[in-house]
Write an enzyme that holds these catalytic residues in place. Structure first.
Site, PDB file in Angstrom:
ATOM      1  N   GLU A  31      32.725   8.584  10.919  1.00 11.14           N
ATOM      2  CA  GLU A  31      32.614   7.057   9.958  1.00 11.14           C
ATOM      3  C   GLU A  31      32.391   7.708   8.392  1.00 11.14           C
ATOM      4  OE1 GLU A  31      30.879   3.268   8.204  1.00 11.14           O
ATOM      5  OE2 GLU A  31      30.030   4.103  10.344  1.00 11.14           O
ATOM      6  N   ARG A 256      25.048  13.602  24.015  1.00 15.05           N
ATOM      7  CA  ARG A 256      24.587  13.667  23.098  1.00 15.05           C
ATOM      8  C   ARG A 256      23.923  15.229  22.443  1.00 15.05           C
ATOM      9  NH1 ARG A 256      21.428  10.720  18.014  1.00 15.05           N
ATOM     10  NH2 ARG A 256      21.048  12.555  17.403  1.00 15.05           N
ATOM     11  N   LYS A 266      22.282  10.825  10.809  1.00 15.12           N
ATOM     12  CA  LYS A 266      23.123  10.289   9.094  1.00 15.12           C
ATOM     13  C   LYS A 266      22.176   9.577   8.746  1.00 15.12           C
ATOM     14  CE  LYS A 266      27.528  10.084  10.295  1.00 15.12           C
ATOM     15  NZ  LYS A 266      28.921   9.612   9.895  1.00 15.12           N
TER      16      LYS A 266
END
Length: 561
Positions: A31, A256, A266
């Protein structure tokens, strides 16, 4: 793609052998609401690497469904990062290019009685949703007719409602034990200009609805994501099936990447930038790919590190020393050796001729003889490190102190005779003598010394700035299974993650370098004897005074098992 463990590879191999797929298609779908970080590097290496291994292809696709947080700056930075890591995408794609098809699939859901327009506010939807132990409550607008829903949804698209006034929800199951299936919102009104589609749309699909459609439209075979999306897989499959997509991608989750002393959120990284804790997304203290690049990390080192961590379902914390190990391994044969003095102390060699300068031979990289040799000027006045002298040293201190003898790297033995102090009693310079018989490389064996110091010639040395880094986040108290991201709002002690920011994460010192470095260019890398590996900063370097970022120190306690 070399690997430790990779269950995804096994799934792909079986799918090809069984004939389920003729070609593997993966995607990397960031994104564009921030810069990529080292965690994204793992996803990039996995998606591109596995597709390459099986002669498949990987799409770089921007998941740009939220114009309020997205920006062209992020799009450009992400493209640069993926290329820098060494990967080429098959085709550049944008979720926003599929908005019309997504809208039509939402119409299909409405016609099938699988979606409805809801007037509840965001807060009311949250209250109706229920909890992990309590089922949700159906909206009073859930029973609207197909015709009414079609009419309202078309009015939403035409811009007849304000932000938050209406949403489109999937009609699934308000009593499902999986909260993601309790009639999730799939479209919201947002009167916002989009970086790619401008003001063409005022309704935008939600990520959980758009993402599976994007994968299906592109014919993605294996949709690889981190385990935090595992609970969303039933919704992913529902969207693909109920929207009657021709292609059915398989979502597979992997653990992750978490690294000690490293924030991977983020949102938090953006906060560090916005609140000026760092000087931008590419600050060398940031775990962003652009920050690591500016610091001096190499794409080879990052790829090797990611491959070594393997691909598994579990998500633990990797020691940051492991990443630094791969950086050293990559740089040690590539980088020229040189000398730089970070905190200068002048040494006058009183028995060396005042008007003489000689050139000393030195290897450029002793581990890679093919890099050749360089010449270093040496004269009566030199600089050494302030830390390499102590007036009253402890036992086993082998550097300079009154009466002690040391070797200057590539040069001579010198002996400290006098200490000159300023009016405040601080050491200003040392007076030493040298022994001409002890020149490096002459085979001198008359006596031995235990200390070897680096130095630069005072007459010809060039001024330079050195930037020394420590971890930006100190997370000793954080959850070791989640890394520094666990150091968030801790209600028990009232802390936020900003309380974990290291006030000593950057130290800037002014020193000197060898004169043969006068033409260094941004991103040139060197190993400074005893100090570590350094990168010429591309942002702050001026021709008259280079700025060096320390990439990593020379030694590590980390050992590969």
């Amino acid at each position: 793609m070399e690997h430790n463990s990779n269950f995804i590879r096994t799934i792909i191999k079986e799918d090809l052998e069984s004939g389920k797929h003729k070609e593997i298609i993966t995607r990397f779908p960031p994104e564009p609401n921030g810069y990529l970080h080292i965690g994204h590097a793992k996803s990039i290496v996995i998606n591109f690497g596995l597709a390459d291994d099986f002669n498949g292809k990987t799409n770089l696709r921007f998941d740009d469904t939220n114009p309020l947080k997205e920006d062209q700056e992020y799009v450009d930075a992400i493209k640069e990062d993926v290329k820098w890591l060494g990967y080429e995408w098959e085709e550049l794609r944008y979720a926003s290019n599929y908005f019309e098809e997504m809208y039509n699939r939402a119409i299909l859901l409405i016609k099938k009685g699988k979606a409805y327009v809801d007037d509840l506010s965001q807060e009311e939807i949250r209250q109706y949703r229920g909890t992990l132990t309590e089922p949700g409550k159906e909206s009073p607008y859930r029973s609207r007719s197909v015709e009414e829903n079609l009419d309202l949804f078309e009015s939403m698209r035409k811009g007849e409602f304000q932000n938050g006034e209406k949403v489109l929800r999937a009609k699934i199951d308000m009593s499902s034990p999986n909260l993601n299936l309790r009639d999730p919102v799939i479209y919201r009104v947002s009167h916002a200009v989009h970086h790619n589609t401008g003001d063409e749309w005022c309704i935008y699909p939600m990520y959980a609805f758009a993402h599976p459609l994007e994968d299906a439209i592109e014919g993605v075979t294996h949709s690889l994501c981190t385990t935090e999306f595992e609970d969303q897989r039933p919704l992913y499959n529902w969207v693909v099936a109920e929207c009657e997509m021709e292609s059915t991608p398989q979502q597979i989750e992997f653990g992750r990447l978490n690294i000690s002393n490293t924030v991977m959120s983020k949102r938090k990284l953006k906060q560090l930038v916005d609140e000026k804790y760092v000087d931008g997304w590419d600050d060398p203290r940031m775990p962003t790919i652009s920050g690591l690049r500016r610091k001096g990390y190499t794409p080879d080192a990052i790829r090797d590190f990611v491959k070594e961590t393997g691909v598994s379902k579990g998500a633990g914390v990797v020691d940051e020393a492991m990443l630094e190990h791969f950086v050293r391994e990559d740089l040690k044969l590539k980088t020229p050796r040189t000398m730089g003095v970070l905190r200068p102390l002048k040494v006058v060699i009183t028995n060396y001729p005042e008007d003489q300068t000689e050139l000393l031979d030195a290897e450029i990289n002793p581990e890679n003889p093919e890099m050749g040799t360089r010449q270093i000027p040496f004269s009566r006045e030199i600089y050494v490190e302030q830390d390499d002298f102590m007036e009253d040293p402890p036992k086993k201190y082998f550097r300079l102190f009154p009466g002690n003898e040391v070797r200057l790297k590539h040069a001579y033995f010198i002996k400290c005779n006098d200490v000159i102090k300023d009016e405040n009693g601080n050491v200003a310079e040392l007076h030493c003598t040298y022994d001409p018989e002890t020149k490096s490389g002459t085979g001198f064996t008359g006596r031995k010394v235990k200390g070897t110091l680096h130095w630069v010639d005072a007459k010809s040395a060039l001024p330079a700035e050195f930037r020394l880094y420590e971890p930006l986040i100190l997370d000793e108290d954080a959850d070791k299974n989640a890394g520094a991201d666990a150091a968030i709002e801790n209600e028990a002690d009232g802390k936020t993650f900003l309380d974990y920011v290291n006030p000593n994460s950057l130290e800037i010192v002014q020193g000197f370098i060898e004169p043969n470095m006068k033409d260094v260019q941004p991103k040139d890398k060197f190993q400074f004897f005893r100090h570590g590996y350094f990168n010429v900063d591309p942002k702050h370097t001026a021709p008259e005074k280079p700025v060096f970022n320390r990439i990593v120190s020379l030694k590590s306690s980390f050992k590969l098992k």
